[in-house]
Every structure is written in structure tokens, then in C-alpha cells.
Design a protein around this motif. Structure first.
Motif, PDB file in Angstrom:
ATOM      1  N   GLN A   2       0.730  -1.144  -0.043  1.00 18.00           N
ATOM      2  CA  GLN A   2      -0.028   0.065   0.089  1.00 18.00           C
ATOM      3  C   GLN A   2       0.905   1.075  -0.065  1.00 18.00           C
ATOM      4  N   SER A   3       2.020   1.215   0.631  1.00 16.92           N
ATOM      5  CA  SER A   3       2.844   2.431   0.715  1.00 16.92           C
ATOM      6  C   SER A   3       3.440   2.842  -0.602  1.00 16.92           C
ATOM      7  N   CYS A   4       3.720   1.644  -1.232  1.00 13.75           N
ATOM      8  CA  CYS A   4       4.164   1.935  -3.058  1.00 13.75           C
ATOM      9  C   CYS A   4       3.149   2.569  -3.483  1.00 13.75           C
ATOM     10  N   LEU A   5       1.957   2.022  -3.323  1.00 14.37           N
ATOM     11  CA  LEU A   5       0.752   2.512  -4.186  1.00 14.37           C
ATOM     12  C   LEU A   5       0.433   3.961  -3.780  1.00 14.37           C
ATOM     13  N   PHE A   6       0.482   4.388  -2.644  1.00 13.46           N
ATOM     14  CA  PHE A   6       0.274   5.649  -2.221  1.00 13.46           C
ATOM     15  C   PHE A   6       1.468   6.636  -2.122  1.00 13.46           C
ATOM     16  N   GLU A   7       2.634   6.128  -2.490  1.00  8.17           N
ATOM     17  CA  GLU A   7       3.796   6.799  -2.738  1.00  8.17           C
ATOM     18  C   GLU A   7       4.221   7.498  -1.569  1.00  8.17           C
ATOM     19  N   GLU A   8       4.503   6.812  -0.374  1.00  6.96           N
ATOM     20  CA  GLU A   8       4.702   7.318   1.049  1.00  6.96           C
ATOM     21  C   GLU A   8       6.245   6.556   1.222  1.00  6.96           C
ATOM     22  N   PRO A   9       7.236   7.110   0.896  1.00  2.58           N
ATOM     23  CA  PRO A   9       8.508   6.534   0.986  1.00  2.58           C
ATOM     24  C   PRO A   9       8.955   6.002   2.542  1.00  2.58           C
ATOM     25  N   GLU A  10       8.623   7.160   3.348  1.00  3.57           N
ATOM     26  CA  GLU A  10       8.835   7.027   4.653  1.00  3.57           C
ATOM     27  C   GLU A  10       8.304   5.652   5.348  1.00  3.57           C
ATOM     28  N   LEU A  11       6.999   5.643   4.983  1.00  6.69           N
ATOM     29  CA  LEU A  11       6.199   4.164   5.348  1.00  6.69           C
ATOM     30  C   LEU A  11       7.096   2.991   4.594  1.00  6.69           C
ATOM     31  N   THR A  12       7.306   3.381   3.413  1.00  6.82           N
ATOM     32  CA  THR A  12       7.974   2.033   2.671  1.00  6.82           C
ATOM     33  C   THR A  12       9.323   1.742   3.309  1.00  6.82           C
ATOM     34  N   GLN A  13      10.003   2.632   3.751  1.00 12.33           N
ATOM     35  CA  GLN A  13      11.200   2.125   4.545  1.00 12.33           C
ATOM     36  C   GLN A  13      11.020   1.611   5.792  1.00 12.33           C
ATOM     37  N   ARG A  14      10.037   2.054   6.862  1.00 16.63           N
ATOM     38  CA  ARG A  14       9.739   1.407   7.757  1.00 16.63           C
ATOM     39  C   ARG A  14       9.372   0.080   7.547  1.00 16.63           C
ATOM     40  N   CYS A  15       8.502   0.027   6.537  1.00 15.18           N
ATOM     41  CA  CYS A  15       8.042  -1.488   6.354  1.00 15.18           C
ATOM     42  C   CYS A  15       9.413  -2.252   5.981  1.00 15.18           C
ATOM     43  N   TRP A  16       9.967  -1.999   5.268  1.00 15.39           N
ATOM     44  CA  TRP A  16      11.341  -2.729   4.964  1.00 15.39           C
ATOM     45  C   TRP A  16      12.338  -3.172   6.052  1.00 15.39           C
ATOM     46  N   GLU A  17      12.147  -2.329   7.001  1.00 17.30           N
ATOM     47  CA  GLU A  17      13.002  -2.455   8.221  1.00 17.30           C
ATOM     48  C   GLU A  17      12.441  -3.414   8.989  1.00 17.30           C
ATOM     49  N   VAL A  18      11.179  -3.715   9.147  1.00 16.38           N
ATOM     50  CA  VAL A  18      10.520  -4.734   9.799  1.00 16.38           C
ATOM     51  C   VAL A  18      10.446  -6.051   9.086  1.00 16.38           C
ATOM     52  N   ILE A  19      10.367  -6.078   7.622  1.00 20.75           N
ATOM     53  CA  ILE A  19      10.474  -7.286   7.139  1.00 20.75           C
ATOM     54  C   ILE A  19      11.788  -7.906   6.971  1.00 20.75           C
ATOM     55  N   ASP A  20      12.802  -7.034   6.889  1.00 22.54           N
ATOM     56  CA  ASP A  20      14.314  -7.638   6.903  1.00 22.54           C
ATOM     57  C   ASP A  20      14.613  -8.038   8.300  1.00 22.54           C
ATOM     58  N   ALA A  21      14.313  -7.523   9.490  1.00 24.64           N
ATOM     59  CA  ALA A  21      14.817  -7.876  10.898  1.00 24.64           C
ATOM     60  C   ALA A  21      13.851  -9.186  11.185  1.00 24.64           C
ATOM     61  N   GLN A  22      12.538  -9.050  10.885  1.00 23.68           N
ATOM     62  CA  GLN A  22      11.457 -10.165  11.252  1.00 23.68           C
ATOM     63  C   GLN A  22      11.050 -10.798   9.980  1.00 23.68           C
ATOM     64  N   ALA A  23      12.000 -11.412   9.281  1.00 24.70           N
ATOM     65  CA  ALA A  23      11.511 -11.711   7.905  1.00 24.70           C
ATOM     66  C   ALA A  23      10.706 -13.193   8.050  1.00 24.70           C
ATOM     67  N   GLU A  24      11.210 -13.869   8.856  1.00 29.52           N
ATOM     68  CA  GLU A  24      10.508 -15.362   8.876  1.00 29.52           C
ATOM     69  C   GLU A  24       8.994 -15.114   9.276  1.00 29.52           C
ATOM     70  N   LEU A  25       9.014 -14.181  10.432  1.00 26.66           N
ATOM     71  CA  LEU A  25       7.332 -13.747  10.816  1.00 26.66           C
ATOM     72  C   LEU A  25       6.651 -12.973   9.980  1.00 26.66           C
ATOM     73  N   ALA A  26       7.184 -12.140   9.134  1.00 33.45           N
ATOM     74  CA  ALA A  26       6.665 -11.653   8.033  1.00 33.45           C
ATOM     75  C   ALA A  26       6.227 -12.459   7.110  1.00 33.45           C
ATOM     76  N   LEU A  27       7.133 -13.334   6.418  1.00 29.13           N
ATOM     77  CA  LEU A  27       6.657 -14.394   5.528  1.00 29.13           C
ATOM     78  C   LEU A  27       5.729 -15.446   5.891  1.00 29.13           C
ATOM     79  N   ARG A  28       5.529 -15.643   6.920  1.00 26.85           N
ATOM     80  CA  ARG A  28       4.493 -16.633   7.499  1.00 26.85           C
ATOM     81  C   ARG A  28       3.289 -16.043   7.893  1.00 26.85           C
ATOM     82  N   SER A  29       3.074 -14.667   7.769  1.00 37.38           N
ATOM     83  CA  SER A  29       1.702 -13.929   8.233  1.00 37.38           C
ATOM     84  C   SER A  29       0.989 -14.221   7.142  1.00 37.38           C
ATOM     85  N   GLU A  30      -0.242 -14.022   7.535  1.00 33.78           N
ATOM     86  CA  GLU A  30      -1.458 -14.159   6.506  1.00 33.78           C
ATOM     87  C   GLU A  30      -1.578 -13.126   5.364  1.00 33.78           C
TER      88      GLU A  30
END
Length: 517
Positions: A226-254
Motif C-alpha cells: 500500500q505504501s508503494c501505491l500511495f507513494e509514501e517513501p517513509e512508510l515504505t522504508q519502515r516496512c522494509w526495516e520490519v520485513i528485513d529484521a523479522q523476515a520469517e514472521l513476516a513471510l509466515r503472516s496471513e
């Protein structure tokens, strides 16, 4: 002016101003009255209001300093009536209930009273008809201003808005009318879309802030899309921080199964994913199964491979552990027989075949260490354990992810320790793990990891605890610091009431916090 007791009084006189047409008729009739002594028009009455005035002039807000605004209950009652579209205002002088223009405007929110435009909001079958007031809407949004007062303005009584959810549109109207931001996890994305569409920047910023504070591994992938769709780069960066650090939890999420294919590809090619490749592979298969359902296809292995397309080659299958490949990917059915044979040869043969899959492991994230002691020591009677808890509290000024603790080991030669580590926030358990580590007898620290990194929010104290079982004597830290700077992150430490084995700010166990930032 003199009152009944003969005292002089100062007064202010207000004359009721009449339209010119009435004034002219009045003056003509007055002349006729002088000539004929009678008039057909009734006499014009001017209302005279006399107020006692004090020497000092006051503004309107100062005239009634003790007057209380309408009670919260009354305001909420009107707003609830408005929300239910039950907008009959019982008091003919309802304006007098509210002391500010903001409160009076809020009464108009979702109110049929004086409404000069209506919106049919939502998709067919779920449409709601909502009232609006052109002037108020134009003041709150440049899009509404152009719609109602611009050069290409159309005087439509009803405006169809099929691409916005009614709840989100109401949330935007509430901000425009009441200057109130009312967001929830269920409607915040739709409200952000509405705020972007109608250019209401402060509401859009509030939506982004709401999303950032509620960001977690469970929703990070959806919010990334959604952040890419809405062109919100700060939110996009925060999402990547969470996905990188907690990748296994993020990949297993619904939520991972709900992303679009472009977002899927961007995640699968991510160099800094902190996850085992078998987890990445299994997540891609789960997404493929959900995509088959969206496309109304049977969830066969052929269809899964079809919907994955080129994203399949972004999974770094050759970097899996051999057991993970043999027991997982090789038997999944989504790989062709030639691909399976070539990958087995990649693991075992001296001359490795060419593969379409990326064969270089992901770099992942480099863990950082916050060391809170300036020195360590050991004595003949310290540091003992016997099942007691060593604990310390800490806070950070930026979001980080605690991956584990660095602990001291035996001061009497090599030894093995069993460690139960915990991380709490205000008594709520956020992460724990029970593991063993081997100490070689040196004063080094030895890492003990959580199963998944734990997200730590800024400006809140967390409690790190460990219960050790092993050699009775170990090294311990001393000359502890209350504040430690680690790169761009500042850690603060304070003593914990959970500590029953002597660990505190100045000395003890838990010398290091291992984290990703």
C-alpha cells in the motif's frame, strides 16, 4: 439615558437593518402618511437592545467568561444522531448550545440540515447516501473547491463515489467538519486513499503515522504494498526495516498471501532478508495457492508454478541446506525434473551445472552489539546463580529489533550453561527462549538468541531477563554505564525490580544486547 432611579447609564443601541426595498416602501408610506394622515403599510419597528457597558472594551470571548461550552455528552449526542443520519435538531436555537465555530460546524457533520449536496459512496449494493455542505467541504479540500466553485464546476445534487468506502469517507468528513481524526486499523488504509484522492494532507499524514505506530511483522507486507501505491517513501522504508529484521514472521503472516505480484517479487529479491531460504520458498508456495484462488484456478502444482512465473527464480534454492532442499523443495512438485537434478548436482558435483536460480546466499542483516560495561572481573565468591534471575531495564530512542543477549561464561575453565532469556514490556512477555551455550573459560561474551527478533519501540522501558543454570562461578561486568551510544541508536539503562541475583546498572550479567537497527 437615565434609569428609574435617576442614575445616568451608558448604553449600546443596535438597530435592526432592513432591506432597501422595505426601507423605500417605509419612507414612501411615511410621506403619504404625512400628507394624508394614514398609511397602508404597517409601521416599521426597530428593535432596540440596551446593554450596560463597562469602561474597558472586551472581545466576544471575554463577554461571557464564565459561560461553559456545550457538554461533551450533548456534543456526542448530536454527533451520534448525525452518524445515524437521524438529524432532526430539536432545539430551534441549537447554535446557542455551542460557543465555538468548530463545535457548530461539527453539528453539520453528516447532517441533512442545510445540506446542498449528497454523495453516493461505495460500490453498488453497499452504497450509502451522505449529506454535505459545499462551503465547508471547499474550505477543507482543494478538490472539493474545484468541484463546487472551480471553472469546470458542476451543479449536481448527487455525486457518485464508487471507489471510496463509506466508513473512510465519513472519517474524512469528520476531519473536515469537526477537526477530529478518528482512525481504526480496519479503515485507516481506505481513509488514507480518500485523503490522498481529495488532497487532505494533514489527515493523510495522520494515517501514515497511525500505520507506522501499528506496524508489525503481521501487517508489514500488506503495508509495503500500500505504501508503494500511495507513494509514501517513509512508510515504505519502515516496512522494509520490519520485513528485513523479522523476515520469517513476516513471510509466515496471513497478510503476505494478500500482496500483489510486484510486491512479491520485490520481497523475494531482497538481499537483506533475515530468513532461511526454505522459509522463503514455503512462503512463495502459500502466496501461489492464494493467487490460484483469486484467479479461480485449482491449486495444482502446475498452476502454482504458473502464477509464480519469473518470481520462482528469485528464490535462492541452491543456498538452502541440503536437508531442506531434499525434504522440502525437491518434493514440492513445483520444480521440473531437470531443475531438481541440476540442483542436486550443484550440491554434490565438482563441476556445477548452470542454474537459472540465484546461487549466492543473501547477505541478511549484520547484528550490532550494545555493550554496557567498561570492564569485567571474577572473584572466588562471585558470580553465582542457583536459579535466580538477572535482569536489567533499557530504552532506546529509535526503533530496533532485539535478536538476543550476550552473556558472560565460566571463570573456572570451560563449561556449558542453560539459559532462559526473556524480554518484557510492562510485564507483558514479548519474547523468550531456552537454549544452551558453551563457555570456553575466557572473559568473552557468548550470544544467546531469541527464536525471532523482538521489535522495540522508542522511549519505552523494556525488561531483559535471564535465568542461568551451570557453573557456579562466572565473570561479571562492572563500571556500568546508564547511557550507551551504538551507531545512531542511544540506549538507556536502569535497574529492574525483577533482578534477584544482583544484576543492576553498575554491574552483573547481561553485558550485551544484540540488535538490528
Amino acid at each position: 439615558m437615565v434609569d428609574a432611579k435617576g442614575r445616568n447609564m451608558k448604553c449600546l443601541t443596535f438597530f435592526l437593518m432592513l432591506p432597501e426595498s422595505v426601507k423605500s416602501k417605509s419612507s414612501k408610506s411615511s410621506k403619504k402618511g404625512n400628507a394624508s394622515g394614514s398609511s397602508k403599510l404597517p409601521p416599521v419597528c426597530y428593535e432596540i437592545i440596551t446593554l450596560r457597558s463597562k469602561k474597558k472594551k472586551k472581545m466576544a470571548a471575554d463577554i461571557f467568561p464564565t459561560k461553559k461550552p456545550a457538554s461533551t455528552t450533548t456534543v456526542q449526542l448530536y454527533q451520534q444522531q448525525n452518524l445515524n443520519n437521524n438529524n432532526t435538531i430539536q432545539n430551534c436555537n441549537w447554535q446557542g448550545l455551542y460557543s465555538t465555530i468548530r463545535e457548530r460546524n461539527s453539528v453539520m457533520f453528516n447532517n441533512e440540515l442545510m445540506a446542498d449536496v449528497h454523495f453516493l459512496v461505495g460500490q453498488p449494493g453497499r452504497t450509502q447516501r451522505l449529506p454535505g455542505h459545499r462551503y465547508v467541504l471547499a474550505v477543507g479540500s482543494s478538490v472539493f473547491h474545484a468541484m463546487f466553485y472551480g471553472e469546470l464546476a458542476e451543479n449536481k445534487d448527487e455525486i457518485h463515489i464508487p471507489d471510496v468506502e463509506p466508513a473512510a469517507f465519513l472519517a474524512m468528513l469528520k476531519y473536515i467538519y469537526c477537526d477530529e481524526i478518528d482512525l481504526s486499523a480496519d479503515t485507516v488504509l481506505a481513509t488514507l486513499y480518500a485523503a490522498k484522492k481529495y488532497i487532505v494532507p494533514h489527515l493523510a499524514r495522520a494515517c501514515v503515522n497511525f500505520l507506522e505506530t501499528s506496524l508489525s511483522a503481521k501487517n508489514a507486507c500488506v503495508l509495503l504494498s500500500q505504501s508503494c501505491l500511495f507513494e509514501e517513501p517513509e512508510l515504505t522504508q519502515r516496512c522494509w526495516e520490519v520485513i528485513d529484521a523479522q523476515a520469517e514472521l513476516a513471510l509466515r503472516s496471513e497478510g503476505f498471501c494478500d500482496i500483489d505480484v510486484q510486491t512479491l517479487e520485490s520481497i523475494l529479491q531482497r538481499e537483506t532478508l533475515n530468513a532461511k531460504e526454505i522459509v522463503v520458498f514455503e512462503a512463495a508456495l502459500s502466496w501461489a495457492e492464494a493467487e490460484c484462488q483469486r484467479q479461480e484456478l485449482t491449486s495444482s502444482t502446475d498452476n502454482k508454478r504458473k502464477v509464480l512465473g519469473k518470481a520462482m527464480y528469485l528464490i535462492r534454492i541452491p543456498t538452502m541446506a541440503l536437508d531442506d532442499f531434499a525434504n522440502g523443495a525437491a518434493q514440492s512438485g513445483v520444480l521440473t525434473l531437470n531443475e531438481t537434478n541440476d540442483i542436486f548436482l550443484w550440491y554434490t558435483a565438482a563441476k556445477k551445472p548452470d542454474l537459472q536460480f540465484v546461487s549466492q546466499p543473501r547477505k541478511g542483516l549484520t547484528p550490532q552489539r550494545c555493550h554496557r560495561f567498561q570492564s569485567c572481573a571474577y572473584r572466588s565468591n562471585q558470580w553465582r546463580y542457583r536459579g535466580r534471575c538477572d535482569s536489567i531495564q533499557f530504552a532506546v530512542d529509535k526503533r530496533v529489533f532485539i535478536a538476543g543477549f550476550g552473556l558472560y561464561g565460566s571463570s573456572c575453565g570451560s563449561a556449558e550453561y542453560s539459559a532462559k532469556i526473556e524480554l518484557k514490556r510492562q510485564g507483558v512477555l514479548l519474547g523468550q527462549n531456552l537454549s544452551k551455550y558453551f563457555s570456553d573459560g575466557s572473559s568473552n561474551t557468548f550470544p544467546v538468541w531469541f527464536e525471532y527478533p523482538v521489535q522495540i519501540e522508542p522511549d519505552t522501558f523494556y525488561t531483559a531477563s535471564v535465568v542461568l543454570d551451570g557453573n557456579e562461578l562466572s565473570y561479571f561486568g562492572q563500571e556500568g554505564m546508564t547511557e550507551v551510544q551504538c551507531g545512531k541508536v542511544t540506549f538507556q539503562f536502569q535497574c529492574s525490580s525483577d533482578s534477584t541475583n544482583g544484576t543492576g546498572v553498575q554491574g552483573g550479567q547481561i553485558p550485551e544486547l544484540i540488535f538490528y537497527a
